[in-house]
Write a protein that holds these residues in place. Sequence first.
Motif, PDB file in Angstrom:
ATOM      1  N   LEU A   3     -19.733  10.663 -22.611  1.00 56.59           N
ATOM      2  CA  LEU A   3     -20.111  11.186 -24.064  1.00 56.59           C
ATOM      3  C   LEU A   3     -20.946  10.712 -24.864  1.00 56.59           C
ATOM      4  CD1 LEU A   3     -19.269  13.732 -25.634  1.00 56.59           C
ATOM      5  CD2 LEU A   3     -17.270  12.598 -26.453  1.00 56.59           C
ATOM      6  N   PRO A   4     -20.651   9.402 -25.170  1.00 57.48           N
ATOM      7  CA  PRO A   4     -21.204   8.608 -26.276  1.00 57.48           C
ATOM      8  C   PRO A   4     -22.805   8.741 -25.799  1.00 57.48           C
ATOM      9  CG  PRO A   4     -19.513   7.274 -25.726  1.00 57.48           C
ATOM     10  CD  PRO A   4     -19.567   8.371 -24.550  1.00 57.48           C
ATOM     11  N   CYS A   5     -23.297   8.573 -24.719  1.00 55.01           N
ATOM     12  CA  CYS A   5     -24.690   8.575 -24.400  1.00 55.01           C
ATOM     13  C   CYS A   5     -25.359   9.832 -24.548  1.00 55.01           C
ATOM     14  CB  CYS A   5     -25.081   8.223 -22.903  1.00 55.01           C
ATOM     15  SG  CYS A   5     -24.688   9.237 -21.448  1.00 55.01           S
ATOM     16  N   LEU A   6     -24.685  10.928 -24.557  1.00 53.85           N
ATOM     17  CA  LEU A   6     -25.123  12.472 -24.785  1.00 53.85           C
ATOM     18  C   LEU A   6     -25.143  12.376 -26.136  1.00 53.85           C
ATOM     19  CD1 LEU A   6     -23.065  14.548 -22.288  1.00 53.85           C
ATOM     20  CD2 LEU A   6     -25.549  13.832 -21.984  1.00 53.85           C
ATOM     21  N   LEU A   7     -24.418  11.855 -26.882  1.00 57.52           N
ATOM     22  CA  LEU A   7     -24.445  11.996 -28.354  1.00 57.52           C
ATOM     23  C   LEU A   7     -25.536  10.996 -29.050  1.00 57.52           C
ATOM     24  CD1 LEU A   7     -20.597  11.817 -29.532  1.00 57.52           C
ATOM     25  CD2 LEU A   7     -21.806  13.786 -29.120  1.00 57.52           C
ATOM     26  N   ALA A   8     -25.834  10.091 -28.323  1.00 54.55           N
ATOM     27  CA  ALA A   8     -26.883   9.355 -28.709  1.00 54.55           C
ATOM     28  C   ALA A   8     -28.271   9.994 -28.581  1.00 54.55           C
ATOM     29  CB  ALA A   8     -26.698   7.696 -28.001  1.00 54.55           C
ATOM     30  N   ALA A   9     -28.241  10.510 -27.410  1.00 54.58           N
ATOM     31  CA  ALA A   9     -29.557  11.242 -27.197  1.00 54.58           C
ATOM     32  C   ALA A   9     -29.723  12.267 -28.261  1.00 54.58           C
ATOM     33  CB  ALA A   9     -29.320  11.671 -25.656  1.00 54.58           C
ATOM     34  N   LEU A  10     -28.739  12.981 -28.337  1.00 63.90           N
ATOM     35  CA  LEU A  10     -28.650  14.105 -29.425  1.00 63.90           C
ATOM     36  C   LEU A  10     -29.581  13.555 -30.688  1.00 63.90           C
ATOM     37  CD1 LEU A  10     -25.762  16.324 -28.403  1.00 63.90           C
ATOM     38  CD2 LEU A  10     -28.347  17.059 -28.301  1.00 63.90           C
ATOM     39  N   LEU A  11     -28.720  12.686 -31.255  1.00 64.50           N
ATOM     40  CA  LEU A  11     -28.987  11.959 -32.483  1.00 64.50           C
ATOM     41  C   LEU A  11     -30.338  11.438 -32.443  1.00 64.50           C
ATOM     42  CD1 LEU A  11     -27.465  11.196 -35.243  1.00 64.50           C
ATOM     43  CD2 LEU A  11     -26.934   9.108 -34.279  1.00 64.50           C
ATOM     44  N   CYS A  12     -30.949  10.938 -31.525  1.00 60.39           N
ATOM     45  CA  CYS A  12     -32.302  10.422 -31.476  1.00 60.39           C
ATOM     46  C   CYS A  12     -33.092  11.505 -31.414  1.00 60.39           C
ATOM     47  CB  CYS A  12     -32.312   9.431 -30.463  1.00 60.39           C
ATOM     48  SG  CYS A  12     -31.393   7.696 -30.713  1.00 60.39           S
ATOM     49  N   ALA A  13     -32.881  12.483 -30.311  1.00 67.21           N
ATOM     50  CA  ALA A  13     -33.824  13.378 -30.184  1.00 67.21           C
ATOM     51  C   ALA A  13     -34.086  14.320 -31.543  1.00 67.21           C
ATOM     52  CB  ALA A  13     -33.226  14.324 -29.247  1.00 67.21           C
ATOM     53  N   LEU A  14     -33.044  14.716 -32.369  1.00 69.59           N
ATOM     54  CA  LEU A  14     -32.971  15.298 -33.597  1.00 69.59           C
ATOM     55  C   LEU A  14     -33.722  14.574 -34.670  1.00 69.59           C
ATOM     56  CD1 LEU A  14     -29.683  17.220 -33.734  1.00 69.59           C
ATOM     57  CD2 LEU A  14     -31.684  18.113 -33.335  1.00 69.59           C
ATOM     58  N   THR A  15     -34.157  13.295 -34.352  1.00 71.51           N
ATOM     59  CA  THR A  15     -34.719  12.441 -35.381  1.00 71.51           C
ATOM     60  C   THR A  15     -36.247  12.666 -35.513  1.00 71.51           C
ATOM     61  OG1 THR A  15     -33.147  10.802 -35.183  1.00 71.51           O
ATOM     62  CG2 THR A  15     -34.970  10.071 -36.316  1.00 71.51           C
ATOM     63  N   ALA A  16     -36.700  12.995 -34.177  1.00 74.33           N
ATOM     64  CA  ALA A  16     -38.122  13.037 -34.136  1.00 74.33           C
ATOM     65  C   ALA A  16     -38.664  14.233 -34.659  1.00 74.33           C
ATOM     66  CB  ALA A  16     -38.620  13.112 -32.253  1.00 74.33           C
ATOM     67  N   ALA A  17     -39.505  14.374 -35.245  1.00 73.61           N
ATOM     68  CA  ALA A  17     -40.379  15.366 -35.871  1.00 73.61           C
ATOM     69  C   ALA A  17     -40.714  16.437 -34.798  1.00 73.61           C
ATOM     70  CB  ALA A  17     -41.613  15.299 -36.425  1.00 73.61           C
ATOM     71  N   GLY A  18     -40.383  17.819 -35.252  1.00 75.57           N
ATOM     72  CA  GLY A  18     -40.337  18.933 -34.144  1.00 75.57           C
ATOM     73  C   GLY A  18     -39.339  19.069 -33.264  1.00 75.57           C
ATOM     74  N   HIS A  19     -38.450  18.261 -33.208  1.00 72.73           N
ATOM     75  CA  HIS A  19     -37.042  18.520 -32.311  1.00 72.73           C
ATOM     76  C   HIS A  19     -36.057  18.890 -33.097  1.00 72.73           C
ATOM     77  CE1 HIS A  19     -39.900  15.846 -30.009  1.00 72.73           C
ATOM     78  NE2 HIS A  19     -39.315  16.121 -29.112  1.00 72.73           N
ATOM     79  N   ASP A  20     -35.897  20.283 -33.394  1.00 77.95           N
ATOM     80  CA  ASP A  20     -35.048  21.078 -34.208  1.00 77.95           C
ATOM     81  C   ASP A  20     -33.669  21.654 -33.707  1.00 77.95           C
ATOM     82  OD1 ASP A  20     -36.625  19.781 -36.290  1.00 77.95           O
ATOM     83  OD2 ASP A  20     -37.541  22.003 -36.414  1.00 77.95           O
TER      84      ASP A  20
END
Length: 381
Positions: free
Chosen positions: A26-43
């Motif tokens: 679970l932590p690695c999936l949450l980390a990926a979501l958090l970082c992905a939403l940080t990038a512009a255009g990834h909403d």
Amino acid sequence: MLREEIWQRLEKVPDPRSPRGRVYPLPCLLAALLCALTAAGHDAVCAAGQWVARASPAELARLRMPVDPWTRRHRRPDESTFRRLLVRLDRDALAAAVLGPAPDTTGPDTPDPPPVPSPPGRTGPALAVDGKTSRGARRPDGSRVHLLGVAAHGDGRLLTQVEVDQKSNETTAFQPLLSGLDLTGVTVTADAMHTVRANLDWLVTAKNAHYLAVVKANQPTLRAQLAALPWTEVPTADSTRGHAHGRDETRTLKAATVAHLDFPHACQAVRIHRWRRQTGQRPGRETVYAITDLTFAQASPAQLAALARQHWHIENKVHHVRDVTFGEDASTTRTGNAPANLATLRSAVINTLRRAGYRYIPAGRRDHTTPTAALDLHGFP
């Protein structure tokens, strides 16, 4: 950096999935979501799968993605993996992990409540309570997802939020929202919906906090008492003028000490008179009344005026940013806890970028479009 010991925070979120057949921690999936939403255009959720697909092996290792025993390569979760997780993930636990206090690894298991920052120009901390409806997240019964959040005056950092039950309103969620915060000496500002005797009495007696609450037609007797005060004999204590977005506005504030109002702990009555002129529209006037348990010695009229203005930081620096920069109002994600969890992750990104010194969130997201930049921003080793 989002927090110290970010992995420890994410590990505290309970995993709603069955242990059988579980591939990704679970932590690695949450980390990926958090970082992905940080990038512009990834909403949206679909963008998280695309973001992970572009990550290098070294970046996947930083995300702690599991390695396929046959190919010796890191596995990459797809959109459906993220979507199923967000639907079932506990929204309160996620908010506590990414918005709440850092864990105490040397003391007791239960962390201390998060400290509330003080805004510039004030001697004490202040928080704003306000709700937001996700307009695109319309459920089959016609209801929409509605979240009640609390943010700090000044930097607009969201501290926590709860989803309001479809069969109730914001007033019932007021105490659960604030119960986990240390509010000693904190002033809580709220709109007219939260001018409820039981909630504000609880705020003062149980949480040792203060309030500044707007009074409108939902409290007709109290509003009539405030309107009947001899305001013509009260001198104007604060006056400000501003111009923004094609609108001129003049605000004058009067404050009077009161002792006879039938409302818990009320010490001062406030009248705010606004005059607005919008380009292409006729000028308008508005009079707003408010009450507070703060005495004149605790808060001068100028400080009360600042509190009233800074209440809207939660709207300007949190809700508006999520709608415009992340497209939250346009999102049609509506199943289970997914809308609330996405809103929490977006707010965590906003908090982190502001802590990193970004005044404008779109610029911060454009600076962190690569996986490495996002991982560095959030402090993943």
